[in-house]
Design a protein around this motif. Structure first.
Motif, PDB file in Angstrom:
ATOM      1  N   PRO A 119       0.764  -1.362   0.024  1.00  0.00           N
ATOM      2  CA  PRO A 119      -0.081  -0.086   0.015  1.00  0.00           C
ATOM      3  C   PRO A 119       0.750   1.338   0.032  1.00  0.00           C
ATOM      4  CG  PRO A 119      -1.096  -1.550   1.403  1.00  0.00           C
ATOM      5  CD  PRO A 119       0.262  -2.280   0.888  1.00  0.00           C
ATOM      6  N   ALA A 120       2.031   1.150   0.160  1.00  0.00           N
ATOM      7  CA  ALA A 120       3.152   2.037   0.127  1.00  0.00           C
ATOM      8  C   ALA A 120       2.936   2.819  -1.150  1.00  0.00           C
ATOM      9  CB  ALA A 120       4.571   1.864   0.370  1.00  0.00           C
ATOM     10  N   LEU A 121       2.676   2.068  -2.280  1.00  0.00           N
ATOM     11  CA  LEU A 121       2.331   2.375  -3.681  1.00  0.00           C
ATOM     12  C   LEU A 121       1.257   3.751  -3.684  1.00  0.00           C
ATOM     13  CD1 LEU A 121       2.378  -1.050  -5.387  1.00  0.00           C
ATOM     14  CD2 LEU A 121       4.302   0.560  -5.336  1.00  0.00           C
ATOM     15  N   ILE A 122       0.546   3.615  -2.863  1.00  0.00           N
ATOM     16  CA  ILE A 122      -0.566   4.901  -3.022  1.00  0.00           C
ATOM     17  C   ILE A 122      -0.423   5.631  -1.583  1.00  0.00           C
ATOM     18  CG2 ILE A 122      -2.168   3.565  -4.461  1.00  0.00           C
ATOM     19  CD1 ILE A 122      -3.901   3.070  -1.642  1.00  0.00           C
ATOM     20  N   GLY A 123       0.650   5.660  -0.962  1.00  0.00           N
ATOM     21  CA  GLY A 123       0.998   6.468   0.321  1.00  0.00           C
ATOM     22  C   GLY A 123       0.186   5.925   1.589  1.00  0.00           C
ATOM     23  N   ALA A 124      -0.290   4.590   1.452  1.00  0.00           N
ATOM     24  CA  ALA A 124      -1.000   3.966   2.724  1.00  0.00           C
ATOM     25  C   ALA A 124      -0.315   2.830   3.112  1.00  0.00           C
ATOM     26  CB  ALA A 124      -2.513   3.719   2.078  1.00  0.00           C
ATOM     27  N   GLY A 125       0.979   3.024   3.142  1.00  0.00           N
ATOM     28  CA  GLY A 125       1.953   1.572   3.653  1.00  0.00           C
ATOM     29  C   GLY A 125       1.992   1.737   5.325  1.00  0.00           C
ATOM     30  N   ILE A 126       2.632   0.802   5.758  1.00  0.00           N
ATOM     31  CA  ILE A 126       3.104   0.666   6.835  1.00  0.00           C
ATOM     32  C   ILE A 126       4.478  -0.036   7.042  1.00  0.00           C
ATOM     33  CG2 ILE A 126       1.716  -1.388   7.747  1.00  0.00           C
ATOM     34  CD1 ILE A 126       1.858   0.519  10.780  1.00  0.00           C
ATOM     35  N   THR A 127       5.439   0.622   7.600  1.00  0.00           N
ATOM     36  CA  THR A 127       7.083   0.000   7.473  1.00  0.00           C
ATOM     37  C   THR A 127       7.173  -0.218   8.903  1.00  0.00           C
ATOM     38  OG1 THR A 127       7.363   1.340   5.618  1.00  0.00           O
ATOM     39  CG2 THR A 127       9.197   0.560   6.806  1.00  0.00           C
ATOM     40  N   GLY A 128       7.987  -1.217   9.270  1.00  0.00           N
ATOM     41  CA  GLY A 128       8.708  -1.674  10.201  1.00  0.00           C
ATOM     42  C   GLY A 128      10.299  -1.284   9.932  1.00  0.00           C
ATOM     43  N   LEU A 129      10.852  -0.534  11.154  1.00  0.00           N
ATOM     44  CA  LEU A 129      12.303  -0.089  10.768  1.00  0.00           C
ATOM     45  C   LEU A 129      13.072  -0.643  12.078  1.00  0.00           C
ATOM     46  CD1 LEU A 129      11.363   3.507  10.256  1.00  0.00           C
ATOM     47  CD2 LEU A 129      12.786   2.335   8.857  1.00  0.00           C
ATOM     48  N   TYR A 130      14.112  -1.012  11.668  1.00  0.00           N
ATOM     49  CA  TYR A 130      15.045  -1.382  12.496  1.00  0.00           C
ATOM     50  C   TYR A 130      16.514  -0.946  12.555  1.00  0.00           C
ATOM     51  CZ  TYR A 130      18.659  -4.326  15.190  1.00  0.00           C
ATOM     52  OH  TYR A 130      19.848  -4.660  15.802  1.00  0.00           O
ATOM     53  N   ALA A 131      17.021  -0.352  13.628  1.00  0.00           N
ATOM     54  CA  ALA A 131      18.400   0.410  13.300  1.00  0.00           C
ATOM     55  C   ALA A 131      19.702  -0.431  14.105  1.00  0.00           C
ATOM     56  CB  ALA A 131      18.341   1.731  13.752  1.00  0.00           C
ATOM     57  N   SER A 132      20.608  -0.531  13.389  1.00  0.00           N
ATOM     58  CA  SER A 132      21.717  -1.219  14.040  1.00  0.00           C
ATOM     59  C   SER A 132      22.395  -0.248  15.147  1.00  0.00           C
ATOM     60  CB  SER A 132      22.936  -1.637  12.975  1.00  0.00           C
ATOM     61  OG  SER A 132      23.459  -0.577  12.351  1.00  0.00           O
ATOM     62  N   THR A 133      23.179  -0.871  16.056  1.00  0.00           N
ATOM     63  CA  THR A 133      23.651   0.105  17.204  1.00  0.00           C
ATOM     64  C   THR A 133      24.636   1.374  16.510  1.00  0.00           C
ATOM     65  OG1 THR A 133      25.424  -1.613  17.431  1.00  0.00           O
ATOM     66  CG2 THR A 133      23.718  -1.769  19.072  1.00  0.00           C
ATOM     67  N   GLY A 134      25.170   1.179  15.460  1.00  0.00           N
ATOM     68  CA  GLY A 134      26.038   2.191  14.949  1.00  0.00           C
ATOM     69  C   GLY A 134      25.200   3.394  14.421  1.00  0.00           C
ATOM     70  N   VAL A 135      23.785   3.363  14.470  1.00  0.00           N
ATOM     71  CA  VAL A 135      23.015   4.458  14.063  1.00  0.00           C
ATOM     72  C   VAL A 135      22.818   5.382  15.098  1.00  0.00           C
ATOM     73  CG1 VAL A 135      20.829   5.037  12.669  1.00  0.00           C
ATOM     74  CG2 VAL A 135      22.271   2.906  12.191  1.00  0.00           C
ATOM     75  N   SER A 136      22.959   6.746  14.734  1.00  0.00           N
ATOM     76  CA  SER A 136      22.567   7.857  15.727  1.00  0.00           C
ATOM     77  C   SER A 136      20.944   8.106  15.590  1.00  0.00           C
ATOM     78  CB  SER A 136      23.280   9.135  15.599  1.00  0.00           C
ATOM     79  OG  SER A 136      22.792   9.697  14.210  1.00  0.00           O
ATOM     80  N   GLU A 137      20.486   9.028  16.601  1.00  0.00           N
ATOM     81  CA  GLU A 137      19.173   9.302  16.688  1.00  0.00           C
ATOM     82  C   GLU A 137      18.957  10.249  15.497  1.00  0.00           C
ATOM     83  OE1 GLU A 137      16.447   8.820  18.403  1.00  0.00           O
ATOM     84  OE2 GLU A 137      17.664   7.239  19.357  1.00  0.00           O
ATOM     85  N   LYS A 138      19.735  11.112  15.042  1.00  0.00           N
ATOM     86  CA  LYS A 138      19.572  11.993  13.936  1.00  0.00           C
ATOM     87  C   LYS A 138      19.477  10.998  12.673  1.00  0.00           C
ATOM     88  CE  LYS A 138      21.466  15.967  11.712  1.00  0.00           C
ATOM     89  NZ  LYS A 138      22.965  16.246  11.211  1.00  0.00           N
ATOM     90  N   GLU A 139      20.270  10.045  12.599  1.00  0.00           N
ATOM     91  CA  GLU A 139      20.114   9.186  11.430  1.00  0.00           C
ATOM     92  C   GLU A 139      18.799   8.335  11.251  1.00  0.00           C
ATOM     93  OE1 GLU A 139      25.028   8.915  10.862  1.00  0.00           O
ATOM     94  OE2 GLU A 139      24.299   7.293  12.153  1.00  0.00           O
ATOM     95  N   ARG A 140      18.630   7.966  12.511  1.00  0.00           N
ATOM     96  CA  ARG A 140      17.183   7.270  12.588  1.00  0.00           C
ATOM     97  C   ARG A 140      15.978   7.952  11.861  1.00  0.00           C
ATOM     98  NH1 ARG A 140      16.977   3.048  16.940  1.00  0.00           N
ATOM     99  NH2 ARG A 140      15.003   3.666  17.305  1.00  0.00           N
ATOM    100  N   ALA A 141      16.178   9.371  12.703  1.00  0.00           N
ATOM    101  CA  ALA A 141      15.077  10.133  12.236  1.00  0.00           C
ATOM    102  C   ALA A 141      15.007  10.351  10.726  1.00  0.00           C
ATOM    103  CB  ALA A 141      15.011  11.380  12.903  1.00  0.00           C
ATOM    104  N   ALA A 142      16.307  10.486  10.147  1.00  0.00           N
ATOM    105  CA  ALA A 142      16.166  10.754   8.842  1.00  0.00           C
ATOM    106  C   ALA A 142      15.942   9.744   7.859  1.00  0.00           C
ATOM    107  CB  ALA A 142      17.784  11.191   8.169  1.00  0.00           C
ATOM    108  N   ALA A 143      16.212   8.429   8.282  1.00  0.00           N
ATOM    109  CA  ALA A 143      15.581   7.260   7.497  1.00  0.00           C
ATOM    110  C   ALA A 143      14.185   7.086   7.781  1.00  0.00           C
ATOM    111  CB  ALA A 143      16.241   6.023   8.144  1.00  0.00           C
TER     112      ALA A 143
END
Ligand SMILES: NC(=O)c1ccc[n+]([C@@H]2O[C@H](COP(=O)([O-])OP(=O)(O)OC[C@H]3O[C@@H](n4cnc5c(N)ncnc54)[C@H](OP(=O)(O)O)[C@@H]3O)[C@@H](O)[C@H]2O)c1
Length: 270
Positions: A119-143
């Motif tokens: 449903p992301a194809l029509i802007g109605a998706g839902i995404t699960g995100l996982y960040a490895s430990t080397g990722v900062s808060e700022k980078e998480r927010a950008a992703a």
């Protein structure tokens, strides 16, 4: 924030549309795509810069979104390995663990893994995100901002939860389509014409989904509200309960999660 996509297919196209719709400038979005026809389509449709390979210009981004097919990811990572400096690598490839991506990238640590759905194809998706430990808060927010352009997002605490998300919301649209097919078949068997069966089934799923989303009540309460004792809905629900349909469905989703783990193990072997 500058975003470059490696692979400019369906999912990248949806994310690019979403980002432009959220006010991103075409100057801040680029894509590396090996197919000339796809490059032409991306440039014409979105007005972004497209590149046939991983040139310095294409690498000039805060986020590199890996949007090739899972079986192409290892080769892409091997090519990318020497070219990374501080970019966040955001992989949307199904079934490939961040630990394997990191290994293919010579131990690079700034990796976010995302599991979107169609449903992301029509802007109605839902995404699960996982960040490895080397990722900062700022980078998480950008992703997260990249995936927010096509719907909702949920952060996961462990990578194994990505397998659960794959089984629930990644494969989930197919379950919904399956139930739509079943309701349509029932409508036809009850004597309704094809077009009416389709409209009734589609709008029932759409309307009930919206009602559940917008209501403060949980699904069980909403169901109870349309199930009068001795009435028509109760006759159907009783039949489903006798057949243990809920258990059957839970088992099916568990089979998908098991398969997601197996596939990640297989992809990660190489
Ligand atoms: N579609 C979904 O709903 C969905 C949902 C969740 C996750 N995903 C994930 O999203 C990823 C992309 O899916 P998609 O449906 O968008 O795939 P897609 O339409 O096949 O797009 C991938 C594109 O990347 C190109 N490509 C291959 N190798 C490349 C390279 N080295 N450099 C640059 N471009 C390259 C492919 O060309 P060729 O066709 O010549 O290979 C193709 O045009 C997949 O990993 C999938 O698991 C998709």
């Amino acid at each position: 924030m500058k975003v470059s996509f490696i692979g400019g297919g369906n999912m990248a196209g949806s994310l690019i549309s979403g980002l432009l719709g959220k006010g991103f400038s075409t100057r801040d979005i680029g894509a590396v795509e090996i197919r000339e026809a796809v490059r032409k389509r991306l440039a014409e449709k979105h007005g972004i810069s497209v590149y046939p390979g991983m040139s310095d210009q294409a690498m000039r981004a805060d986020i590199l979104v890996l949007a090739v097919k899972p079986q192409q990811l290892k080769a892409v990572c091997m090519e990318l390995a020497g070219k990374l400096n501080e970019q966040t690598v955001l992989s949307i490839a199904a079934g490939i663990r961040s630990t394997d991506i990191s290994r293919w990238l010579n131990g690079y640590g700034r990796i976010v893994r995302a599991m979107p759905n169609t449903p992301a194809l029509i802007g109605a998706g839902i995404t699960g995100l996982y960040a490895s430990t080397g990722v900062s808060e700022k980078e998480r927010a950008a992703a997260e901002a990249v995936l927010k352009a096509v719907g909702e997002t949920i952060w996961l605490k462990t990578e194994s939860e990505v397998d659960a998300v794959t089984a629930v919301s990644g494969s989930g649209p197919a379950y919904v389509f399956y139930f739509i097919e079943a309701l349509q078949a029932a409508a036809r068997e009850l004597g309704l014409e094809d077009a009416a069966a389709r409209r009734l089934a589609l709008h029932t799923f759409h309307g009930a989904g919206r009602l559940a989303l917008e209501s403060t009540e949980d699904a069980a309460t909403l169901r109870a509200q349309v199930t009068s004792p001795g009435g028509t809905t109760q006759a159907a629900i009783l039949h489903m309960e006798e057949q243990e349909m809920k258990r059957l469905f839970v088992n099916a989703v568990q089979a998908a999660a098991k398969r997601a783990k197996e596939l990640a193990d297989e992809f990660g072997k190489c």
